[in-house]
Design a protein around this motif. Structure first.
Motif, PDB file in Angstrom:
ATOM      1  N   SER A   1      -7.507 -11.596  -0.473  1.00 52.79           N
ATOM      2  CA  SER A   1      -6.933 -11.762   0.863  1.00 52.79           C
ATOM      3  C   SER A   1      -7.333 -13.084   1.501  1.00 52.79           C
ATOM      4  O   SER A   1      -8.500 -13.465   1.526  1.00 52.79           O
ATOM      5  CB  SER A   1      -7.367 -10.610   1.775  1.00 52.79           C
ATOM      6  N   ARG A   2      -6.346 -13.778   2.043  1.00 51.69           N
ATOM      7  CA  ARG A   2      -6.593 -15.012   2.783  1.00 51.69           C
ATOM      8  C   ARG A   2      -6.777 -14.716   4.260  1.00 51.69           C
ATOM      9  O   ARG A   2      -7.397 -15.483   4.982  1.00 51.69           O
ATOM     10  CB  ARG A   2      -5.417 -15.977   2.591  1.00 51.69           C
ATOM     11  N   HIS A   3      -6.204 -13.609   4.701  1.00 50.78           N
ATOM     12  CA  HIS A   3      -6.319 -13.207   6.105  1.00 50.78           C
ATOM     13  C   HIS A   3      -6.651 -11.713   6.111  1.00 50.78           C
ATOM     14  O   HIS A   3      -5.761 -10.871   6.276  1.00 50.78           O
ATOM     15  CB  HIS A   3      -5.021 -13.483   6.862  1.00 50.78           C
ATOM     16  N   LEU A   4      -7.929 -11.407   5.931  1.00 52.18           N
ATOM     17  CA  LEU A   4      -8.349 -10.015   5.773  1.00 52.18           C
ATOM     18  C   LEU A   4      -7.989  -9.163   6.988  1.00 52.18           C
ATOM     19  O   LEU A   4      -7.690  -7.974   6.856  1.00 52.18           O
ATOM     20  CB  LEU A   4      -9.859  -9.944   5.512  1.00 52.18           C
ATOM     21  N   SER A   5      -8.000  -9.754   8.179  1.00 52.37           N
ATOM     22  CA  SER A   5      -7.672  -8.987   9.377  1.00 52.37           C
ATOM     23  C   SER A   5      -6.254  -8.438   9.317  1.00 52.37           C
ATOM     24  O   SER A   5      -5.989  -7.313   9.756  1.00 52.37           O
ATOM     25  CB  SER A   5      -7.851  -9.854  10.630  1.00 52.37           C
ATOM     26  N   SER A   6      -5.315  -9.229   8.772  1.00 52.48           N
ATOM     27  CA  SER A   6      -3.933  -8.763   8.676  1.00 52.48           C
ATOM     28  C   SER A   6      -3.740  -7.778   7.534  1.00 52.48           C
ATOM     29  O   SER A   6      -2.821  -6.958   7.557  1.00 52.48           O
ATOM     30  CB  SER A   6      -2.986  -9.960   8.496  1.00 52.48           C
ATOM     31  N   ASP A   7      -4.602  -7.835   6.516  1.00 47.30           N
ATOM     32  CA  ASP A   7      -4.501  -6.912   5.377  1.00 47.30           C
ATOM     33  C   ASP A   7      -5.296  -5.630   5.599  1.00 47.30           C
ATOM     34  O   ASP A   7      -5.229  -4.710   4.781  1.00 47.30           O
ATOM     35  CB  ASP A   7      -5.011  -7.601   4.101  1.00 47.30           C
ATOM     36  N   LEU A   8      -6.051  -5.575   6.690  1.00 47.02           N
ATOM     37  CA  LEU A   8      -6.894  -4.412   6.953  1.00 47.02           C
ATOM     38  C   LEU A   8      -6.076  -3.138   7.122  1.00 47.02           C
ATOM     39  O   LEU A   8      -6.517  -2.045   6.764  1.00 47.02           O
ATOM     40  CB  LEU A   8      -7.745  -4.666   8.201  1.00 47.02           C
ATOM     41  N   MET A   9      -4.863  -3.276   7.649  1.00 46.35           N
ATOM     42  CA  MET A   9      -3.995  -2.117   7.830  1.00 46.35           C
ATOM     43  C   MET A   9      -3.732  -1.417   6.506  1.00 46.35           C
ATOM     44  O   MET A   9      -3.801  -0.196   6.391  1.00 46.35           O
ATOM     45  CB  MET A   9      -2.672  -2.537   8.463  1.00 46.35           C
ATOM     46  N   TRP A  10      -3.440  -2.246   5.473  1.00 45.69           N
ATOM     47  CA  TRP A  10      -3.180  -1.676   4.154  1.00 45.69           C
ATOM     48  C   TRP A  10      -4.430  -1.009   3.588  1.00 45.69           C
ATOM     49  O   TRP A  10      -4.351   0.071   2.981  1.00 45.69           O
ATOM     50  CB  TRP A  10      -2.688  -2.760   3.197  1.00 45.69           C
ATOM     51  N   ILE A  11      -5.593  -1.639   3.768  1.00 50.06           N
ATOM     52  CA  ILE A  11      -6.845  -1.076   3.248  1.00 50.06           C
ATOM     53  C   ILE A  11      -7.115   0.293   3.867  1.00 50.06           C
ATOM     54  O   ILE A  11      -7.441   1.265   3.168  1.00 50.06           O
ATOM     55  CB  ILE A  11      -8.023  -2.040   3.508  1.00 50.06           C
ATOM     56  N   ILE A  12      -6.957   0.382   5.191  1.00 48.34           N
ATOM     57  CA  ILE A  12      -7.205   1.647   5.891  1.00 48.34           C
ATOM     58  C   ILE A  12      -6.198   2.712   5.456  1.00 48.34           C
ATOM     59  O   ILE A  12      -6.563   3.864   5.185  1.00 48.34           O
ATOM     60  CB  ILE A  12      -7.143   1.437   7.414  1.00 48.34           C
ATOM     61  N   LEU A  13      -4.927   2.326   5.372  1.00 53.98           N
ATOM     62  CA  LEU A  13      -3.884   3.277   4.980  1.00 53.98           C
ATOM     63  C   LEU A  13      -4.136   3.832   3.582  1.00 53.98           C
ATOM     64  O   LEU A  13      -4.036   5.044   3.351  1.00 53.98           O
ATOM     65  CB  LEU A  13      -2.516   2.592   5.032  1.00 53.98           C
ATOM     66  N   ILE A  14      -4.499   2.948   2.649  1.00 54.82           N
ATOM     67  CA  ILE A  14      -4.709   3.380   1.275  1.00 54.82           C
ATOM     68  C   ILE A  14      -5.970   4.229   1.139  1.00 54.82           C
ATOM     69  O   ILE A  14      -6.009   5.203   0.379  1.00 54.82           O
ATOM     70  CB  ILE A  14      -4.769   2.151   0.337  1.00 54.82           C
ATOM     71  N   MET A  15      -7.024   3.876   1.891  1.00 59.91           N
ATOM     72  CA  MET A  15      -8.261   4.651   1.809  1.00 59.91           C
ATOM     73  C   MET A  15      -8.122   6.040   2.441  1.00 59.91           C
ATOM     74  O   MET A  15      -8.660   7.023   1.932  1.00 59.91           O
ATOM     75  CB  MET A  15      -9.397   3.876   2.487  1.00 59.91           C
ATOM     76  N   LEU A  16      -7.390   6.135   3.547  1.00 64.66           N
ATOM     77  CA  LEU A  16      -7.206   7.424   4.215  1.00 64.66           C
ATOM     78  C   LEU A  16      -6.204   8.312   3.487  1.00 64.66           C
ATOM     79  O   LEU A  16      -6.368   9.538   3.419  1.00 64.66           O
ATOM     80  CB  LEU A  16      -6.750   7.211   5.665  1.00 64.66           C
ATOM     81  N   PHE A  17      -5.156   7.688   2.952  1.00 65.28           N
ATOM     82  CA  PHE A  17      -4.096   8.444   2.271  1.00 65.28           C
ATOM     83  C   PHE A  17      -3.809   7.795   0.916  1.00 65.28           C
ATOM     84  O   PHE A  17      -2.807   7.076   0.767  1.00 65.28           O
ATOM     85  CB  PHE A  17      -2.825   8.472   3.131  1.00 65.28           C
ATOM     86  N   PRO A  18      -4.696   8.000  -0.066  1.00 67.49           N
ATOM     87  CA  PRO A  18      -4.586   7.295  -1.359  1.00 67.49           C
ATOM     88  C   PRO A  18      -3.235   7.454  -2.038  1.00 67.49           C
ATOM     89  O   PRO A  18      -2.690   6.484  -2.568  1.00 67.49           O
ATOM     90  CB  PRO A  18      -5.696   7.937  -2.188  1.00 67.49           C
ATOM     91  N   VAL A  19      -2.681   8.665  -2.018  1.00 67.02           N
ATOM     92  CA  VAL A  19      -1.416   8.896  -2.714  1.00 67.02           C
ATOM     93  C   VAL A  19      -0.258   8.255  -1.961  1.00 67.02           C
ATOM     94  O   VAL A  19       0.462   7.409  -2.495  1.00 67.02           O
ATOM     95  CB  VAL A  19      -1.162  10.408  -2.893  1.00 67.02           C
ATOM     96  N   PHE A  20      -0.118   8.646  -0.687  1.00 63.90           N
ATOM     97  CA  PHE A  20       0.983   8.113   0.109  1.00 63.90           C
ATOM     98  C   PHE A  20       0.852   6.603   0.300  1.00 63.90           C
ATOM     99  O   PHE A  20       1.813   5.847   0.116  1.00 63.90           O
ATOM    100  CB  PHE A  20       1.014   8.811   1.469  1.00 63.90           C
ATOM    101  N   GLY A  21      -0.362   6.149   0.683  1.00 61.43           N
ATOM    102  CA  GLY A  21      -0.576   4.725   0.948  1.00 61.43           C
ATOM    103  C   GLY A  21      -0.319   3.856  -0.266  1.00 61.43           C
ATOM    104  O   GLY A  21       0.309   2.798  -0.165  1.00 61.43           O
ATOM    105  N   THR A  22      -0.799   4.292  -1.423  1.00 61.47           N
ATOM    106  CA  THR A  22      -0.599   3.515  -2.648  1.00 61.47           C
ATOM    107  C   THR A  22       0.860   3.474  -3.049  1.00 61.47           C
ATOM    108  O   THR A  22       1.385   2.428  -3.458  1.00 61.47           O
ATOM    109  CB  THR A  22      -1.437   4.108  -3.796  1.00 61.47           C
ATOM    110  N   PHE A  23       1.536   4.618  -2.910  1.00 61.37           N
ATOM    111  CA  PHE A  23       2.960   4.673  -3.249  1.00 61.37           C
ATOM    112  C   PHE A  23       3.756   3.687  -2.388  1.00 61.37           C
ATOM    113  O   PHE A  23       4.586   2.918  -2.895  1.00 61.37           O
ATOM    114  CB  PHE A  23       3.488   6.098  -3.047  1.00 61.37           C
ATOM    115  N   VAL A  24       3.495   3.701  -1.085  1.00 59.98           N
ATOM    116  CA  VAL A  24       4.215   2.807  -0.167  1.00 59.98           C
ATOM    117  C   VAL A  24       3.881   1.342  -0.471  1.00 59.98           C
ATOM    118  O   VAL A  24       4.765   0.481  -0.482  1.00 59.98           O
ATOM    119  CB  VAL A  24       3.873   3.145   1.299  1.00 59.98           C
ATOM    120  N   TYR A  25       2.598   1.063  -0.722  1.00 59.54           N
ATOM    121  CA  TYR A  25       2.179  -0.317  -1.001  1.00 59.54           C
ATOM    122  C   TYR A  25       2.868  -0.856  -2.257  1.00 59.54           C
ATOM    123  O   TYR A  25       3.379  -1.982  -2.255  1.00 59.54           O
ATOM    124  CB  TYR A  25       0.661  -0.373  -1.178  1.00 59.54           C
TER     125      TYR A  25
END
Length: 321
Positions: free
Chosen positions: A57-81
């Motif tokens: 990540s070059r801008h971790l603050s903007s990518d934090l949304m994806w990190i949180i989504l994937i960690m909280l909802f591994p199946v749904f978050g990963t599928f969407v990502y």
């Protein structure tokens, strides 16, 4: 007028969205029978994706949304990502932008003597210098800069400079809306086309969703103005839809550029009250630095139109070195 604009755009989108919902419902039912295996695979993939995001990540603050989504909802978050990533990588607009950015990199030439001069005279700016150099944008001498706020303070200057155009006018804006501001500009553009000046207008289709009809680019073309709407709105789920063109760039003959926070709509010059008194800015740049604005415009333009093979033909020949 606005109701017609919305109806003309929304009805086709609704029909396609309904079709897409049916498709995703079918895929969900089909995957249900193998859900255990899919779940295990996505859990493992989610860990790898989060680690890769943190590493690259070059801008971790903007990518934090994806990190949180994937960690909280591994199946749904990963599928969407993964779905979004694939649509981004295979999206035509995004691919073309990357190609044009690579071509444009050769036009951003840095005079190293200017860098040495900045380091010596402004040591406090070294960290800013390093960041901007990494992004590939040059520093220039012989540049005049004027800041106008609120926007109406600089609007007359914009009209004056437009009226002086002799070779070309290039415009790239997020929002365009017919009214006092844009109609005043459009009147000058129409006159300039008749005088043989090349005029190009690019606007973001999402930004102008409720302000311009879907066919507005064709309407401008009929006036002799080259026009494109950036990244046409599509109801199909993909990440390129989130990559909007928020730029506000006006380049005139390679001599003058305007930028800042102002779109081309009446609320920006307080001719229409939308959210109270609008405080924004217009900046006017003259001199060598106009070249970077010109290259930025041509990069996006050619990602969509593919008509300029040598940007240097637009460079102002009488600019001071």
């Amino acid at each position: 007028m606005k109701s017609k604009i919305w109806l003309g755009r929304i009805i086709p989108l609704v029909l396609i969205v309904l079709g897409e919902v049916c498709l995703y419902t079918f895929l969900f039912k089909w995957l249900t029978s193998s859900f255990v295996f899919v779940e295990v695979f996505l859990h493992i993939l989610s860990i790898l994706i989060v680690l890769n995001i943190v590493r690259t990540s070059r801008h971790l603050s903007s990518d934090l949304m994806w990190i949180i989504l994937i960690m909280l909802f591994p199946v749904f978050g990963t599928f969407v990502y993964v779905l979004m990533l694939l649509s981004l990588l295979f999206g035509k607009t995004f691919r073309n932008i990357i190609i044009e950015q690579k071509k444009a990199a050769s036009y951003y030439v840095q005079d190293e003597a200017i860098i040495d001069e900045i380091r010596m005279e402004n040591p406090d700016y070294v960290s800013h210098l390093a960041f901007l150099q990494k992004e590939g944008f040059p520093f220039y001498r012989n540049t005049d800069f004027k800041y106008y706020a609120p926007c109406e303070a600089g609007f007359e200057t914009m009209l004056e400079e437009l009226s002086k155009a002799e070779k070309y006018i290039f415009m790239e804006y997020f929002i365009i809306e017919e009214g006092i501001m844009f109609n005043s500009i459009l009147s000058i553009l129409e006159d300039k086309v008749k005088q043989g000046v090349e005029v190009r207008v690019m606007y973001d289709d999402m930004g102008s969703l409720g302000t311009l009809p879907a066919s507005y680019a064709k309407q401008l073309e009929k006036k002799g103005i080259k026009a494109v709407s950036f990244n046409r709105v599509s109801p199909i789920i993909n990440t390129i839809m989130n990559h909007r063109d928020h730029r506000k760039i006006l380049v005139i003959d390679g001599k003058v550029a305007f930028s800042g926070g102002a779109n081309l709509a009446d609320e920006y010059i307080n001719k229409k009250v939308k959210y109270g008194h609008w405080m924004d800015n217009i900046i006017c740049i003259k001199g060598k630095a106009v070249w970077s604005y010109l290259v930025m415009f041509l990069t996006n333009w050619n990602a969509l139109r593919h008509e300029d093979f040598d940007y240097s033909v637009f460079k102002c020949s009488d600019s001071v070195d």
